[in-house]
Design a protein around this motif. Sequence first.
Motif, PDB file in Angstrom:
ATOM      1  N   GLY A  99       0.794  -1.250  -0.176  1.00  0.00           N
ATOM      2  CA  GLY A  99      -0.031   0.155   0.173  1.00  0.00           C
ATOM      3  C   GLY A  99       0.796   1.214  -0.171  1.00  0.00           C
ATOM      4  N   ASN A 100       0.322   2.515   0.920  1.00  0.00           N
ATOM      5  CA  ASN A 100       1.044   3.708   0.444  1.00  0.00           C
ATOM      6  C   ASN A 100       2.079   3.575   1.752  1.00  0.00           C
ATOM      7  OD1 ASN A 100      -0.642   4.342  -1.578  1.00  0.00           O
ATOM      8  ND2 ASN A 100      -2.043   5.306  -0.164  1.00  0.00           N
ATOM      9  N   PHE A 101       3.191   4.276   1.664  1.00  0.00           N
ATOM     10  CA  PHE A 101       4.203   4.630   2.619  1.00  0.00           C
ATOM     11  C   PHE A 101       4.207   5.930   3.352  1.00  0.00           C
ATOM     12  CE2 PHE A 101       8.377   5.487   3.807  1.00  0.00           C
ATOM     13  CZ  PHE A 101       8.689   4.575   4.976  1.00  0.00           C
ATOM     14  N   SER A 102       4.179   6.348   4.447  1.00  0.00           N
ATOM     15  CA  SER A 102       4.309   7.512   5.063  1.00  0.00           C
ATOM     16  C   SER A 102       5.025   7.712   6.065  1.00  0.00           C
ATOM     17  CB  SER A 102       2.692   8.192   5.172  1.00  0.00           C
ATOM     18  OG  SER A 102       3.174   9.593   5.516  1.00  0.00           O
ATOM     19  N   LYS A 103       6.220   8.684   6.399  1.00  0.00           N
ATOM     20  CA  LYS A 103       6.959   8.587   7.399  1.00  0.00           C
ATOM     21  C   LYS A 103       7.169   9.729   7.765  1.00  0.00           C
ATOM     22  CE  LYS A 103      11.258   7.517   9.543  1.00  0.00           C
ATOM     23  NZ  LYS A 103      11.758   9.019   9.687  1.00  0.00           N
ATOM     24  N   ILE A 127       0.668  -1.764  -6.506  1.00  0.00           N
ATOM     25  CA  ILE A 127       0.211  -1.598  -7.823  1.00  0.00           C
ATOM     26  C   ILE A 127       0.321   0.235  -7.923  1.00  0.00           C
ATOM     27  CG2 ILE A 127      -1.442  -1.209  -9.483  1.00  0.00           C
ATOM     28  CD1 ILE A 127      -2.548  -4.039  -8.660  1.00  0.00           C
ATOM     29  N   ALA A 128      -0.560   0.854  -7.450  1.00  0.00           N
ATOM     30  CA  ALA A 128      -0.312   2.341  -7.354  1.00  0.00           C
ATOM     31  C   ALA A 128      -0.101   2.699  -5.938  1.00  0.00           C
ATOM     32  CB  ALA A 128      -1.815   2.959  -7.889  1.00  0.00           C
ATOM     33  N   GLN A 129       1.108   3.020  -5.801  1.00  0.00           N
ATOM     34  CA  GLN A 129       1.355   3.488  -4.273  1.00  0.00           C
ATOM     35  C   GLN A 129       1.798   4.942  -4.257  1.00  0.00           C
ATOM     36  OE1 GLN A 129       4.094  -0.264  -4.231  1.00  0.00           O
ATOM     37  NE2 GLN A 129       3.596   0.139  -2.249  1.00  0.00           N
ATOM     38  N   THR A 130       1.768   5.471  -3.055  1.00  0.00           N
ATOM     39  CA  THR A 130       2.147   6.928  -2.957  1.00  0.00           C
ATOM     40  C   THR A 130       3.330   7.037  -1.637  1.00  0.00           C
ATOM     41  OG1 THR A 130       0.465   7.361  -1.088  1.00  0.00           O
ATOM     42  CG2 THR A 130      -0.103   7.840  -3.190  1.00  0.00           C
ATOM     43  N   SER A 151       4.848  -2.061  -9.367  1.00  0.00           N
ATOM     44  CA  SER A 151       4.388  -0.764  -8.401  1.00  0.00           C
ATOM     45  C   SER A 151       4.611   0.337  -9.300  1.00  0.00           C
ATOM     46  CB  SER A 151       5.378  -0.871  -7.382  1.00  0.00           C
ATOM     47  OG  SER A 151       5.279   0.324  -6.565  1.00  0.00           O
ATOM     48  N   VAL A 152       3.711   1.403  -9.502  1.00  0.00           N
ATOM     49  CA  VAL A 152       4.104   2.614  -9.668  1.00  0.00           C
ATOM     50  C   VAL A 152       3.880   3.539  -8.538  1.00  0.00           C
ATOM     51  CG1 VAL A 152       2.813   4.563 -11.220  1.00  0.00           C
ATOM     52  CG2 VAL A 152       2.808   2.318 -12.050  1.00  0.00           C
ATOM     53  N   SER A 153       5.096   4.056  -8.047  1.00  0.00           N
ATOM     54  CA  SER A 153       5.072   4.532  -6.703  1.00  0.00           C
ATOM     55  C   SER A 153       5.434   6.226  -7.179  1.00  0.00           C
ATOM     56  CB  SER A 153       6.363   4.233  -6.023  1.00  0.00           C
ATOM     57  OG  SER A 153       6.445   2.640  -5.840  1.00  0.00           O
ATOM     58  N   THR A 154       4.486   6.967  -6.706  1.00  0.00           N
ATOM     59  CA  THR A 154       4.417   8.450  -6.896  1.00  0.00           C
ATOM     60  C   THR A 154       4.650   9.122  -5.462  1.00  0.00           C
ATOM     61  OG1 THR A 154       2.477   8.189  -8.596  1.00  0.00           O
ATOM     62  CG2 THR A 154       2.844  10.151  -7.368  1.00  0.00           C
ATOM     63  N   LEU A 155       5.673  10.144  -5.557  1.00  0.00           N
ATOM     64  CA  LEU A 155       6.133  10.787  -4.435  1.00  0.00           C
ATOM     65  C   LEU A 155       4.894  11.847  -4.164  1.00  0.00           C
ATOM     66  CD1 LEU A 155       8.876   9.503  -4.692  1.00  0.00           C
ATOM     67  CD2 LEU A 155       9.982  11.724  -4.361  1.00  0.00           C
ATOM     68  N   THR A 178       8.086   1.579 -11.334  1.00  0.00           N
ATOM     69  CA  THR A 178       7.976   2.889 -11.955  1.00  0.00           C
ATOM     70  C   THR A 178       8.056   3.875 -10.887  1.00  0.00           C
ATOM     71  OG1 THR A 178       6.740   2.077 -13.692  1.00  0.00           O
ATOM     72  CG2 THR A 178       6.584   4.510 -13.103  1.00  0.00           C
ATOM     73  N   ILE A 179       8.747   5.089 -10.849  1.00  0.00           N
ATOM     74  CA  ILE A 179       8.762   6.165 -10.072  1.00  0.00           C
ATOM     75  C   ILE A 179       8.275   7.317 -10.676  1.00  0.00           C
ATOM     76  CG2 ILE A 179      11.240   6.649 -10.571  1.00  0.00           C
ATOM     77  CD1 ILE A 179       9.657   6.975  -7.085  1.00  0.00           C
ATOM     78  N   VAL A 180       7.486   7.905  -9.954  1.00  0.00           N
ATOM     79  CA  VAL A 180       6.599   9.284 -10.626  1.00  0.00           C
ATOM     80  C   VAL A 180       7.022  10.271  -9.777  1.00  0.00           C
ATOM     81  CG1 VAL A 180       4.494  10.183 -11.343  1.00  0.00           C
ATOM     82  CG2 VAL A 180       4.853   7.550 -11.606  1.00  0.00           C
ATOM     83  N   PHE A 181       7.495  11.492 -10.343  1.00  0.00           N
ATOM     84  CA  PHE A 181       7.679  12.902  -9.682  1.00  0.00           C
ATOM     85  C   PHE A 181       6.607  13.954 -10.359  1.00  0.00           C
ATOM     86  CE2 PHE A 181      11.643  10.370  -9.637  1.00  0.00           C
ATOM     87  CZ  PHE A 181      12.075  10.626  -8.585  1.00  0.00           C
ATOM     88  N   ASP A 182       6.184  14.525  -9.317  1.00  0.00           N
ATOM     89  CA  ASP A 182       5.241  15.756  -9.724  1.00  0.00           C
ATOM     90  C   ASP A 182       6.196  16.993 -10.061  1.00  0.00           C
ATOM     91  OD1 ASP A 182       5.700  16.824  -7.459  1.00  0.00           O
ATOM     92  OD2 ASP A 182       3.767  16.722  -6.677  1.00  0.00           O
ATOM     93  N   ALA A 183       5.530  18.274 -10.293  1.00  0.00           N
ATOM     94  CA  ALA A 183       6.326  19.019 -10.443  1.00  0.00           C
ATOM     95  C   ALA A 183       7.343  19.769  -9.270  1.00  0.00           C
ATOM     96  CB  ALA A 183       5.724  20.498 -11.015  1.00  0.00           C
ATOM     97  N   SER A 184       7.211  19.282  -8.207  1.00  0.00           N
ATOM     98  CA  SER A 184       7.890  19.901  -7.376  1.00  0.00           C
ATOM     99  C   SER A 184       8.664  18.902  -6.206  1.00  0.00           C
ATOM    100  CB  SER A 184       7.057  20.907  -6.325  1.00  0.00           C
ATOM    101  OG  SER A 184       6.085  19.932  -5.724  1.00  0.00           O
ATOM    102  N   ARG A 185       8.327  17.654  -6.359  1.00  0.00           N
ATOM    103  CA  ARG A 185       8.891  16.523  -5.255  1.00  0.00           C
ATOM    104  C   ARG A 185      10.236  16.199  -5.900  1.00  0.00           C
ATOM    105  NH1 ARG A 185       5.284  18.460  -2.010  1.00  0.00           N
ATOM    106  NH2 ARG A 185       3.038  18.205  -2.639  1.00  0.00           N
ATOM    107  N   GLN A 186      11.129  15.891  -4.696  1.00  0.00           N
ATOM    108  CA  GLN A 186      12.362  15.467  -5.195  1.00  0.00           C
ATOM    109  C   GLN A 186      13.023  14.310  -4.374  1.00  0.00           C
ATOM    110  OE1 GLN A 186      14.384  19.231  -4.502  1.00  0.00           O
ATOM    111  NE2 GLN A 186      14.892  19.401  -6.661  1.00  0.00           N
ATOM    112  N   MET A 187      13.615  13.522  -4.888  1.00  0.00           N
ATOM    113  CA  MET A 187      14.529  12.435  -4.217  1.00  0.00           C
ATOM    114  C   MET A 187      15.707  13.045  -3.654  1.00  0.00           C
ATOM    115  SD  MET A 187      14.275   9.233  -3.366  1.00  0.00           S
ATOM    116  CE  MET A 187      12.949   8.740  -4.715  1.00  0.00           C
ATOM    117  N   THR A 188      16.145  12.995  -2.335  1.00  0.00           N
ATOM    118  CA  THR A 188      17.268  13.625  -1.699  1.00  0.00           C
ATOM    119  C   THR A 188      18.096  12.680  -0.964  1.00  0.00           C
ATOM    120  OG1 THR A 188      16.160  14.274   0.142  1.00  0.00           O
ATOM    121  CG2 THR A 188      15.783  15.752  -1.543  1.00  0.00           C
TER     122      THR A 188
END
Length: 461
Positions: A99-103, A127-130, A151-155, A178-188
């Motif tokens: 499912g989704n992951f939030s920390k 499948i579709a995860q945030t 998995s299609v994982s969206t930040l 699959t990793i999905v980035f919107d206009a402002s989210r970043q991997m750091t």
Amino acid sequence: PIDGGSSTAGVYSFNPAASITSGTLTMGQSAPGTPPLAAAYTPGAGVANGTLQLNNTALGSLITHTHNVSGNVTIIDGSIDFSSADNIDNLSSILNIGGNFSKTGGTFQSSNPSTTGKFGLVNFNGIAQTLNNTTAGSTNREVNFYVLPPSVSTLINNFDINNTAPGTETFEVRTGGTIVFDASRQMTGGIFNLNAGGNLRTANTSGINSTGPSGSVVTSTRTFSSAANYEYNGTAAQNTGVFTTTPTIPLKIVEVNNLTINNTSGSIDGVTAQQDFIVNGIFTATAGKFTIRQRSLTIEGNIANSGTGVIKGHNTPVATVPNTELYILGTGAIAGPLRFDQTTPGVSNFVTAFTYNRIGTSVLSLGSDFGARETFSLAGNKGGSTPAVDGRICVLNIGSNTLNINGATAFPNPNQCLRGSASSRLIFATNPDYASDTRFYMDQSAPGVSNLLQDLTINRP
């Protein structure tokens, strides 16, 4: 006890013989100032404040313990530790999240990596995860993250791989993930790897960069595979960014498998190439423009343009460096068609150099008007020089469009030819740089049809 495990002094342990197969795993308080959640894990319930030890020390069996959560994992505070407290186990645990992951707080770590030599591992395999892994008031260390198929994982927030030494923690998109980035989210933080067969989608206006603080990935180390797939799907104008793929090729050319342009901004340039591209797989222009002004685009694979996207070129003189170049090379059939921006006819639908050279038999269809300013070559080498005749058949189907050839041409033999129709228009226009004779062939596969033109204009000195 939690899922068949044990708990003492606020340390909670899973029994690896059992798996969490449904519900949501929540660490910490549901909100600041509220009572802790229930101590025992049941589907849909949570785990109280304290440490959730994913390796049950009572077993001590030198194995990797794997735990499956098909629902969501939410960490508000407390700690999830991937290694056993007394270090009886020599391997850290694996946590599979469907499912989704939030920390947003607490600690996510392997407390004994220096002894065990192993980091914890989180697999996103739904499948579709945030994903949300922020660092304010929290600790991330000694845990790697993998995005696995399907998995299609969206930040939905920035994702900090680590914020504490050693800094070698890795976020890896594996084959089919699959990793999905919107206009402002970043991997750091840490290390980012996009593996062969992995997929990256970005709406970031700065695209993808191998260095610097802009773009979707700003980790300390970044590796992008030349066999991975890349999609630009912004709602504002985008740059591709400047990045290298592995294995690296010279001359600042980036090599990718599939490249998809799906920019819905309606901007004048859409997605602007900041370096030369080689596409070995499928080039797809679903929506928007792919601007290659003073860049080269080489398509070694297929063209699958089922949407409204176009290539935007430029009528760049040969004396201007770099030129605007388009090369259709490789092997096999092409689905096509090849479409160009018609905003400024004679400019945005032109390139400096065009070469169409496929091994075998192929027909490339134009989906719009198109022109080449300096060199136009069928079955020529990259750059327009003519190879030895080897029987390859390269047919450019003009269709109901205008083909404008302003410069030198290379038609080695009748197998490399133009296919016309009753609505096809062919223009050989004046170019002061080229005063030589012009030879071309028309397709004879259907006489009276394939060799037909509505208009032929020759305006050469």
